[in-house]
Enzyme design. Structure first.
Site, PDB file in Angstrom:
ATOM      1  CB  SER A 121      -3.403   1.295   6.917  1.00 36.14           C
ATOM      2  OG  SER A 121      -3.247   2.538   5.924  1.00 36.14           O
ATOM      3  CG  ASP A 135       4.741   1.685   6.356  1.00 34.46           C
ATOM      4  OD1 ASP A 135       4.595   2.440   5.469  1.00 34.46           O
ATOM      5  OD2 ASP A 135       3.781   1.225   7.234  1.00 34.46           O
ATOM      6  CG  HIS A 172       1.260   1.022   4.183  1.00 32.93           C
ATOM      7  ND1 HIS A 172       1.403   1.624   5.904  1.00 32.93           N
ATOM      8  CD2 HIS A 172      -0.164   1.091   3.859  1.00 32.93           C
ATOM      9  CE1 HIS A 172       0.134   1.661   5.898  1.00 32.93           C
ATOM     10  NE2 HIS A 172      -0.767   1.752   5.270  1.00 32.93           N
TER      11      HIS A 172
END
Length: 622
Positions: free
Chosen positions: A186, A351, A384
């Site tokens: 991320s 995601d 995610h």
């Protein structure tokens, strides 16, 4: 001897693991014991110039290290944390009891530690709290030396590049000139990209996971709503809540609830919660939280308020918003052209915050820049947050990629599972691959479509091909390529992702795959676009034994070159050499070389090749 070996193994297994200069281990800690680490702090008194034009008079950095830095300092791995993470990436703090079920280890303890993918018995791992954070590194909650009060809303806006510059200072402090690898998921992946671009000579390998070259409008919108919820809280006081002795708990709770939704997938939320009610099957007929998903988000929001600072939330989300490789460098391609690292890019199928397509943007840009790249899209319905959870493919990919970086750093060749002859690749394919290998010369660049586990790529690499790259649709095979030390990107040949630019390889190879793809024309067009020449091999349906079986038995042939019955064959197209040559002529494709092979007599066929050849090899070009 048996007694000695048994005790020797026992002594090795339970011996205290080496602790580096920045690692604190509990008494008697061993590789089998829980990892015990202490967060440390260093202050850099020199002024830090920021991208916004302002500066900080000094910076404190909280960090942890794990393992031992080796003598030539070639085993340093920087792990960058995501949005609300911190320096405690693995293990337990010295004051924590690992046996207490309420005590949780570091945020990536599944992947960092003795014997884990980022093995602290081998690597010296560093993780620092980010600039702008609230876990020991200078941020809006820190004291401004000019006012002797917390910075609060007067803290300057910081960027991912500013954060990376602070990490570079930390590495200087630790005496590390170059990283074996930098990785993170991320926001941590954004830092990994920034490191590779900003400090190309200091990064040997990079693993950006579940990240993006820039946020799209939807992600920007979620960040905006979260910040608005905090700023509209009556206890926010324009960011001066510390001076008022308050905290915008309600706004920060809502912001976290919203953000947490983006970390999950719809499928996982339905699987975990569905429409289950918290208290039985009866509706309360009021506005309190009743569905399980409501109470779960309430819990996540309230837990977050106790550990995170509202102003840091605002500043870190703004840093994520500002991250934009194209804006900062003219284009994503121009940005990544500055990098010199080997790349492993990882995304997750479900995601929807930072989608696989956004990771593919990174891969395409690296391909356009001629960079070394491997790409893996992992099937997971966790959304995610999948990069934080156990996953065999991610674990093996990281472990295999780091092992490859180690070998290449020291100029070593991997002798494990080394392929020395085309016979080692696949018993049924050895003749066509052996012949194809003679067509490809030293120093040439080659891309193998449908590369499988990467054995042929490994063979070409060991034989002196300058750049070898594979593409395969199966993630397990891509992981096997990583473990072999060759580059492969996960992609569907029938729906090309355009990972590589026009004429970027000397040869594109498609070995015994043309007959199994759904859209041969699409595949061949992509081969001719990417490669200066293409090599295609396929089983020849015009072979006399195939004709004989059809003519005399009236049944679909089952022979050595077509060894499947009609019900379980992967072959969608049964083409002969004449079929292929007419097809090329109709499409204006030039045939530069034709080779017919006979697996029975193990030699090339020059007389009546379409009748006598079991397999065909063609070199074609536009």
């Amino acid at each position: 001897l048996r007694w000695f070996r048994g005790n020797h193994r026992h002594m090795n297994h339970s011996a205290p693991s080496q602790a580096g200069p920045q690692r604190s281990a509990g008494p008697g800690a061993s590789v089998a014991d829980p990892l015990i680490t202490a967060t440390q702090s260093v202050r850099f008194g020199q002024s830090l110039e920021l991208e916004c034009g302002r500066s900080l008079p000094g910076v404190d950095v909280a960090y942890e290290t794990y393992g031992t830095l080796n003598e030539d300092k070639s085993n340093a791995v920087l792990v960058c944390h995501a949005w609300t993470g911190d320096a405690h990436v693995a293990g337990y703090a010295p004051d924590e009891d690992p046996s207490d079920p309420k005590t949780k280890p570091g945020w990536w303890d599944l992947y960092v530690g003795p014997g884990k993918p980022i093995d602290t018995n081998k690597y010296f791992v560093i993780c620092s709290n980010l600039l702008g954070g609230c876990k020991g590194t200078t941020g809006p909650g820190s004291i401004d030396p000019e006012t002797d009060r917390p910075y609060g809303p007067t803290f300057p806006v910081v960027t991912i590049a500013d954060m990376v510059n602070v990490q570079a200072r930390l590495l200087d402090h630790l005496g590390i000139d170059k990283l074996l690898c930098v990785t993170g998921g991320s926001m941590g992946g954004m830092q990994a990209l920034e490191w590779a671009i900003r400090y190309p000579d200091r990064v040997f390998g990079a693993i950006p996971i579940a990240c993006t070259p820039s946020l799209g409008a939807q992600a920007l919108a979620f960040d905006a709503v979260g910040r608005t919820a905090i700023r509209y809280d009556p206890e926010f006081h324009d960011g001066e809540y510390q001076q008022h002795g308050t905290k915008p708990r309600k706004g920060l709770t809502v912001a976290r609830m919203l953000g947490h939704i983006t970390f999950l997938s719809e499928e996982k939320m339905d699987e975990k919660f569905g429409r289950t009610l918290r208290n039985g099957d009866q509706l309360n007929y009021d506005l309190t939280s009743q569905f399980s998903v409501e109470t779960y988000l309430d819990y996540q929001g309230q837990k977050f308020v106790d550990r995170f600072d509202a102003n840091s939330y605002l500043y870190l989300t703004r840093a994520i918003d500002y991250f934009d490789l194209a804006r900062d460098h003219g284009s994503v391609e121009a940005a990544l052209a500055k990098a010199r690292a080997r790349f492993l890019v990882i995304s997750f199928s479900h995601d929807w915050l930072f989608t696989p397509e956004q990771s593919k943007q990174i891969v395409r840009a690296l391909g356009a820049a001629g960079q070394t790249v491997t790409y893996l899209d992992i099937a997971s319905n966790y959304g995610h947050d999948a990069f934080l959870l156990p996953n065999d493919h991610q674990e093996r990919a990281i472990r295999g990629f780091l092992a490859r970086l180690e070998r290449e750093w020291h100029g070593q060749v991997d002798r494990t599972n080394t392929v020395t002859h085309a016979d080692d690749v696949d018993e049924k394919r050895r003749l066509d691959l052996e012949r194809i290998r003679t067509i490809l010369k030293d120093g040439q660049s080659v891309i193998d479509l449908g590369c499988g586990e990467g054995a042929f790529l490994q063979l070409l690499k060991s034989n002196g091909c300058e750049r070898v790259q594979g593409i395969d649709v199966d993630p397990e095979r891509v992981v096997q390529c990583i473990e072999r030390g060759v580059d492969a990107v996960q992609g569907d040949l029938d729906a090309p992702d355009g990972f590589f630019p026009d004429q970027s390889f000397d040869y594109v190879v498609l070995s015994r795959t043309l007959q199994v793809v759904r859209r041969p024309a699409v595949v061949v067009d992509e081969m001719l676009r990417v490669g200066k020449r293409s090599v295609i091999s396929f089983p020849n349906f015009g072979y006399w034994r195939n004709r004989h079986q059809i003519a005399w038995t009236g049944r679909v042939p089952v022979t050595r070159n077509l060894p499947f019955s009609w019900a379980d064959t992967p072959n969608l197209h049964h083409l002969s050499m004449k079929d292929f040559e007419k097809w090329c002529a109709d499409r204006g494709v030039r045939i530069e070389k034709r080779i017919a092979m006979d697996y029975e007599s193990v030699h090339e066929i020059r007389w009546l090749p379409n009748l006598r050849g079991t397999d065909a090899i063609y070199v074609i070009s536009k």
